[in-house]
Design an enzyme around this catalytic site. Structure first.
Site, PDB file in Angstrom:
ATOM      1  N   GLY A  12       0.840  -1.194   0.000  1.00  0.00           N
ATOM      2  CA  GLY A  12       0.000   0.000   0.000  1.00  0.00           C
ATOM      3  C   GLY A  12       0.871   1.238   0.000  1.00  0.00           C
ATOM      4  N   LEU A  13       0.232   2.364  -0.128  1.00  0.00           N
ATOM      5  CA  LEU A  13       0.946   3.636  -0.148  1.00  0.00           C
ATOM      6  C   LEU A  13       1.687   3.892   1.158  1.00  0.00           C
ATOM      7  CD1 LEU A  13      -1.812   5.934  -1.726  1.00  0.00           C
ATOM      8  CD2 LEU A  13       0.339   5.224  -2.818  1.00  0.00           C
ATOM      9  N   SER A  14       2.680   4.754   1.089  1.00  0.00           N
ATOM     10  CA  SER A  14       3.353   5.224   2.296  1.00  0.00           C
ATOM     11  C   SER A  14       2.309   5.896   3.188  1.00  0.00           C
ATOM     12  CB  SER A  14       4.443   6.230   1.911  1.00  0.00           C
ATOM     13  OG  SER A  14       5.086   6.724   3.050  1.00  0.00           O
ATOM     14  N   GLY A  15       2.275   5.513   4.444  1.00  0.00           N
ATOM     15  CA  GLY A  15       1.314   6.095   5.372  1.00  0.00           C
ATOM     16  C   GLY A  15      -0.029   5.390   5.425  1.00  0.00           C
ATOM     17  N   ALA A  16      -0.188   4.326   4.647  1.00  0.00           N
ATOM     18  CA  ALA A  16      -1.472   3.614   4.641  1.00  0.00           C
ATOM     19  C   ALA A  16      -1.696   2.819   5.925  1.00  0.00           C
ATOM     20  CB  ALA A  16      -1.568   2.687   3.429  1.00  0.00           C
ATOM     21  N   LYS A  18       0.738   0.015   6.814  1.00  0.00           N
ATOM     22  CA  LYS A  18       1.379  -1.299   6.685  1.00  0.00           C
ATOM     23  C   LYS A  18       2.207  -1.654   7.918  1.00  0.00           C
ATOM     24  CE  LYS A  18       3.566  -0.020   3.025  1.00  0.00           C
ATOM     25  NZ  LYS A  18       3.043   1.356   3.044  1.00  0.00           N
ATOM     26  N   SER A  19       3.075  -0.751   8.323  1.00  0.00           N
ATOM     27  CA  SER A  19       3.945  -1.029   9.473  1.00  0.00           C
ATOM     28  C   SER A  19       3.142  -1.148  10.763  1.00  0.00           C
ATOM     29  CB  SER A  19       5.011   0.058   9.616  1.00  0.00           C
ATOM     30  OG  SER A  19       5.891   0.024   8.515  1.00  0.00           O
ATOM     31  N   SER A  86       5.873  -1.761  -2.381  1.00  0.00           N
ATOM     32  CA  SER A  86       5.818  -2.651  -3.550  1.00  0.00           C
ATOM     33  C   SER A  86       4.756  -2.186  -4.547  1.00  0.00           C
ATOM     34  CB  SER A  86       5.615  -4.108  -3.139  1.00  0.00           C
ATOM     35  OG  SER A  86       4.720  -4.290  -2.085  1.00  0.00           O
TER      36      SER A  86
END
Length: 181
Positions: A12-16, A18-19, A86
């Site tokens: 997913g986008l940065s900030g979505a 994921k982490s 990705s």
């Protein structure tokens, strides 16, 4: 009972988120006694793929390398949590094909929400032209067509997102207990 290895690939986008989902899922899996490893895109880039840039070719190579390590761990019965933007569908599918035991999690939040969450200021810098080829701004993000799980982090709680992934892993036989959503 012997644990089955699987790669859980959060994209997913940065900030979505994921982490954030990865960290919560990691804690829950460890608490339940599962053997897991986390491959976070930011950490991998400073170690395993140091020196790669952000061209499409370099991004694809970054994902191939993460996929290679994920495959090794998965084959040895480890649950691998990959948290990486990705952005390109084709390379994600290539990695899926090589790993086999693969669960794709689309961590989905609108670009505006991701920009609001941007504590590092990356989106602001990309919009100002300071960062080139930034995913979602001047480089595409190709959402998965058929992810096993979609987490709408703008509409659901962290607990709901984690439960969705957990329940899919249970349904597919990688872990042994479902949780209420």
């Amino acid at each position: 009972m012997k644990q089955r290895g699987v790669t859980v690939w959060l994209t997913g986008l940065s900030g979505a988120g994921k982490s954030t989902i990865t960290e919560a899922l990691q804690a829950k899996l460890i608490a339940e006694g599962y053997s897991i490893e986390v491959l976070d895109g930011d950490i991998v880039r400073t170690n395993l793929t140091k020196g790669l840039g952000f061209s499409k070719e370099d991004r694809d190579e970054n994902i191939r390398r993460i996929g290679f390590v994920s495959n090794l761990l998965t084959r040895h019965g480890v649950i691998v949590l990959v948290s990486a933007i990705s952005p390109y569908r084709e390379i994600r599918e290539e990695v899926r094909g090589k790993i086999g035991n693969f669960v794709e999690v689309f961590v989905n939040a609108p670009l505006s929400v991701c920009e609001d969450r941007d504590v590092k200021g990356l989106y602001k810098r990309a919009r100002a032209g300071e960062i080139k080829s930034f995913t979602g701004i001047d480089d595409p993000y190709e959402p998965p067509f058929n992810p096993e799980v979609e987490c709408r982090t703008d509409l659901e709680t962290l607990e709901e997102s984690v439960a969705k992934v957990w329940n899919k892993l249970t349904e597919l036989g990688y872990i042994h207990q479902a949780v209420a959503v």
